[in-house]
Design a protein around this motif. Sequence first.
Motif, PDB file in Angstrom:
ATOM      1  N   GLU A 102      -0.479  10.137  -6.818  1.00 47.60           N
ATOM      2  CA  GLU A 102      -1.442   9.364  -6.045  1.00 47.60           C
ATOM      3  C   GLU A 102      -2.585  10.231  -5.515  1.00 47.60           C
ATOM      4  O   GLU A 102      -3.728   9.797  -5.472  1.00 47.60           O
ATOM      5  CB  GLU A 102      -0.728   8.681  -4.862  1.00 47.60           C
ATOM      6  CG  GLU A 102       0.309   7.652  -5.253  1.00 47.60           C
ATOM      7  CD  GLU A 102      -0.299   6.375  -5.798  1.00 47.60           C
ATOM      8  OE1 GLU A 102      -1.446   6.069  -5.435  1.00 47.60           O
ATOM      9  OE2 GLU A 102       0.379   5.687  -6.580  1.00 47.60           O
ATOM     10  N   TYR A 103      -2.247  11.471  -5.108  1.00 45.99           N
ATOM     11  CA  TYR A 103      -3.228  12.293  -4.399  1.00 45.99           C
ATOM     12  C   TYR A 103      -3.343  13.721  -4.929  1.00 45.99           C
ATOM     13  O   TYR A 103      -4.028  14.539  -4.336  1.00 45.99           O
ATOM     14  CB  TYR A 103      -2.879  12.348  -2.906  1.00 45.99           C
ATOM     15  CG  TYR A 103      -2.910  10.989  -2.266  1.00 45.99           C
ATOM     16  CD1 TYR A 103      -4.102  10.382  -1.937  1.00 45.99           C
ATOM     17  CD2 TYR A 103      -1.720  10.301  -2.030  1.00 45.99           C
ATOM     18  CE1 TYR A 103      -4.131   9.108  -1.368  1.00 45.99           C
ATOM     19  CE2 TYR A 103      -1.736   9.027  -1.464  1.00 45.99           C
ATOM     20  CZ  TYR A 103      -2.939   8.434  -1.128  1.00 45.99           C
ATOM     21  OH  TYR A 103      -2.967   7.182  -0.576  1.00 45.99           O
ATOM     22  N   ASP A 122      -8.644  11.063   8.323  1.00 48.73           N
ATOM     23  CA  ASP A 122      -7.397  10.338   8.095  1.00 48.73           C
ATOM     24  C   ASP A 122      -7.185  10.022   6.620  1.00 48.73           C
ATOM     25  O   ASP A 122      -6.970   8.874   6.230  1.00 48.73           O
ATOM     26  CB  ASP A 122      -7.384   9.031   8.890  1.00 48.73           C
ATOM     27  CG  ASP A 122      -7.340   9.276  10.375  1.00 48.73           C
ATOM     28  OD1 ASP A 122      -6.935  10.378  10.779  1.00 48.73           O
ATOM     29  OD2 ASP A 122      -7.707   8.363  11.133  1.00 48.73           O
ATOM     30  N   SER A 123      -7.202  11.045   5.793  1.00 51.78           N
ATOM     31  CA  SER A 123      -6.957  10.864   4.366  1.00 51.78           C
ATOM     32  C   SER A 123      -5.558  11.353   4.039  1.00 51.78           C
ATOM     33  O   SER A 123      -5.136  12.424   4.498  1.00 51.78           O
ATOM     34  CB  SER A 123      -7.987  11.646   3.545  1.00 51.78           C
ATOM     35  OG  SER A 123      -7.612  11.691   2.193  1.00 51.78           O
ATOM     36  N   ALA A 124      -4.842  10.572   3.255  1.00 53.61           N
ATOM     37  CA  ALA A 124      -3.497  10.983   2.872  1.00 53.61           C
ATOM     38  C   ALA A 124      -3.516  12.308   2.132  1.00 53.61           C
ATOM     39  O   ALA A 124      -2.548  13.075   2.181  1.00 53.61           O
ATOM     40  CB  ALA A 124      -2.855   9.899   2.014  1.00 53.61           C
ATOM     41  N   ARG A 133      -4.854  -1.026  -3.274  1.00 55.66           N
ATOM     42  CA  ARG A 133      -5.897  -0.224  -3.913  1.00 55.66           C
ATOM     43  C   ARG A 133      -6.715  -1.052  -4.888  1.00 55.66           C
ATOM     44  O   ARG A 133      -7.926  -0.827  -5.064  1.00 55.66           O
ATOM     45  CB  ARG A 133      -5.261   0.973  -4.623  1.00 55.66           C
ATOM     46  CG  ARG A 133      -6.254   1.908  -5.275  1.00 55.66           C
ATOM     47  CD  ARG A 133      -5.588   3.183  -5.732  1.00 55.66           C
ATOM     48  NE  ARG A 133      -5.137   3.991  -4.599  1.00 55.66           N
ATOM     49  CZ  ARG A 133      -4.551   5.177  -4.702  1.00 55.66           C
ATOM     50  NH1 ARG A 133      -4.314   5.691  -5.898  1.00 55.66           N
ATOM     51  NH2 ARG A 133      -4.180   5.837  -3.637  1.00 55.66           N
ATOM     52  N   ARG A 177       0.865  -1.177   0.000  1.00 53.30           N
ATOM     53  CA  ARG A 177       0.000   0.000   0.000  1.00 53.30           C
ATOM     54  C   ARG A 177       0.902   1.228   0.000  1.00 53.30           C
ATOM     55  O   ARG A 177       1.976   1.204   0.613  1.00 53.30           O
ATOM     56  CB  ARG A 177      -0.832  -0.069   1.285  1.00 53.30           C
ATOM     57  CG  ARG A 177      -1.825   1.024   1.558  1.00 53.30           C
ATOM     58  CD  ARG A 177      -2.499   0.673   2.877  1.00 53.30           C
ATOM     59  NE  ARG A 177      -3.665   1.470   3.181  1.00 53.30           N
ATOM     60  CZ  ARG A 177      -4.475   1.238   4.219  1.00 53.30           C
ATOM     61  NH1 ARG A 177      -4.231   0.215   5.024  1.00 53.30           N
ATOM     62  NH2 ARG A 177      -5.527   2.009   4.435  1.00 53.30           N
ATOM     63  N   SER A 184      -2.942   4.666   8.561  1.00 53.13           N
ATOM     64  CA  SER A 184      -3.639   3.490   9.069  1.00 53.13           C
ATOM     65  C   SER A 184      -2.845   2.854  10.209  1.00 53.13           C
ATOM     66  O   SER A 184      -3.411   2.438  11.228  1.00 53.13           O
ATOM     67  CB  SER A 184      -3.851   2.484   7.937  1.00 53.13           C
ATOM     68  OG  SER A 184      -4.511   1.333   8.399  1.00 53.13           O
ATOM     69  N   TRP A 198       2.032   6.724   2.367  1.00 55.08           N
ATOM     70  CA  TRP A 198       1.338   7.826   3.019  1.00 55.08           C
ATOM     71  C   TRP A 198       0.002   7.364   3.609  1.00 55.08           C
ATOM     72  O   TRP A 198      -0.320   7.672   4.742  1.00 55.08           O
ATOM     73  CB  TRP A 198       1.152   8.959   2.013  1.00 55.08           C
ATOM     74  CG  TRP A 198       2.465   9.366   1.410  1.00 55.08           C
ATOM     75  CD1 TRP A 198       3.439  10.133   1.985  1.00 55.08           C
ATOM     76  CD2 TRP A 198       2.966   8.965   0.129  1.00 55.08           C
ATOM     77  NE1 TRP A 198       4.509  10.248   1.134  1.00 55.08           N
ATOM     78  CE2 TRP A 198       4.256   9.554  -0.008  1.00 55.08           C
ATOM     79  CE3 TRP A 198       2.472   8.190  -0.908  1.00 55.08           C
ATOM     80  CZ2 TRP A 198       5.035   9.379  -1.153  1.00 55.08           C
ATOM     81  CZ3 TRP A 198       3.244   8.000  -2.039  1.00 55.08           C
ATOM     82  CH2 TRP A 198       4.514   8.590  -2.148  1.00 55.08           C
ATOM     83  N   ASP A 199      -0.740   6.603   2.840  1.00 58.16           N
ATOM     84  CA  ASP A 199      -2.008   6.058   3.321  1.00 58.16           C
ATOM     85  C   ASP A 199      -1.762   5.003   4.389  1.00 58.16           C
ATOM     86  O   ASP A 199      -2.456   4.964   5.409  1.00 58.16           O
ATOM     87  CB  ASP A 199      -2.775   5.460   2.139  1.00 58.16           C
ATOM     88  CG  ASP A 199      -4.177   5.025   2.518  1.00 58.16           C
ATOM     89  OD1 ASP A 199      -4.890   5.814   3.150  1.00 58.16           O
ATOM     90  OD2 ASP A 199      -4.561   3.901   2.162  1.00 58.16           O
ATOM     91  N   ARG A 200      -0.774   4.143   4.172  1.00 63.80           N
ATOM     92  CA  ARG A 200      -0.490   3.070   5.125  1.00 63.80           C
ATOM     93  C   ARG A 200      -0.019   3.622   6.465  1.00 63.80           C
ATOM     94  O   ARG A 200      -0.387   3.093   7.526  1.00 63.80           O
ATOM     95  CB  ARG A 200       0.556   2.118   4.539  1.00 63.80           C
ATOM     96  CG  ARG A 200       0.911   0.973   5.459  1.00 63.80           C
ATOM     97  CD  ARG A 200       1.801  -0.056   4.779  1.00 63.80           C
ATOM     98  NE  ARG A 200       2.902   0.539   4.081  1.00 63.80           N
ATOM     99  CZ  ARG A 200       4.019   0.996   4.675  1.00 63.80           C
ATOM    100  NH1 ARG A 200       4.147   0.925   5.979  1.00 63.80           N
ATOM    101  NH2 ARG A 200       4.991   1.511   3.955  1.00 63.80           N
ATOM    102  N   ARG A 216      -9.887   4.157  11.586  1.00 60.11           N
ATOM    103  CA  ARG A 216      -9.607   5.449  10.989  1.00 60.11           C
ATOM    104  C   ARG A 216     -10.853   6.328  10.954  1.00 60.11           C
ATOM    105  O   ARG A 216     -11.977   5.850  10.981  1.00 60.11           O
ATOM    106  CB  ARG A 216      -9.049   5.268   9.570  1.00 60.11           C
ATOM    107  CG  ARG A 216      -7.683   4.616   9.551  1.00 60.11           C
ATOM    108  CD  ARG A 216      -7.152   4.422   8.150  1.00 60.11           C
ATOM    109  NE  ARG A 216      -6.897   5.694   7.486  1.00 60.11           N
ATOM    110  CZ  ARG A 216      -6.287   5.777   6.295  1.00 60.11           C
ATOM    111  NH1 ARG A 216      -5.897   4.684   5.669  1.00 60.11           N
ATOM    112  NH2 ARG A 216      -6.073   6.948   5.736  1.00 60.11           N
TER     113      ARG A 216
END
Length: 241
Positions: free
Chosen positions: A239-240, A208-210, A174, A111, A119, A114-116, A204
Amino acid sequence: MTIISNTHRYIFLKTRKTAGTSIEKWLCGALQEGDKIATAPENLPLPVGFWDTSNEVSHFKVGERIVKQFCCHVLGRPIGTMLREHMRAAAVKDLVGEEAWGTYRKYCVERDPWDRMLSFWRWRQVREKVELEFDAFLDMIEQSPNSSLVRGYSNYLIYTIDGKLAADRVLSFRDLHQDLQKMCDELGLPLSPETLPFQKAGHRTREDSAAGLTAAQVERISRLCQAEIDLFGWDFGKEYG
């Protein structure tokens, strides 16, 4: 979980915060006698034999641990007693031997960092029953990466050996259902990703969004996880952005 399936000739390496506990429970539906698994406590007891798990079953925790330690250190080393969750690829390779490692298909899930990391931060707070600001959590990783609260923040050593990718296929968190279907097709597993259960969910919050990370937080995570970013070519902007 770490799975060594002699039936379908594959090895599954469990990474952190990538739905590993859910995948483990799902994959157990295709395990047969002679397959080996180290299970998460949430999934115990699973339909595998006593010697096929390095974890203790819920109704016999202390006793099983003592028996297995005795068998491991005094009577020999049954492979089931040596498996661990989140076991590094190098250790699994040493355990199964060159022939199995070279011929079995090896899988894991990853994953974007940043997202991981978000989490991982939420999950560790729940598990350790502490409250810690995200920046303070990053401070701990930078200053004491082996402390119990932050240890395991990177999955890199789980699927690499000497800096080289050891897994034959790294499934995308994803695109998990799609990639699990490909895995089933490759191995001939009688499973459907549509039946994948959900474990360890709900820690979460919407915040809690990257995408909501500050530039400084993005840079810090990028520095801490530079090895996997280089390996997979992740880019936060793509990614974002």
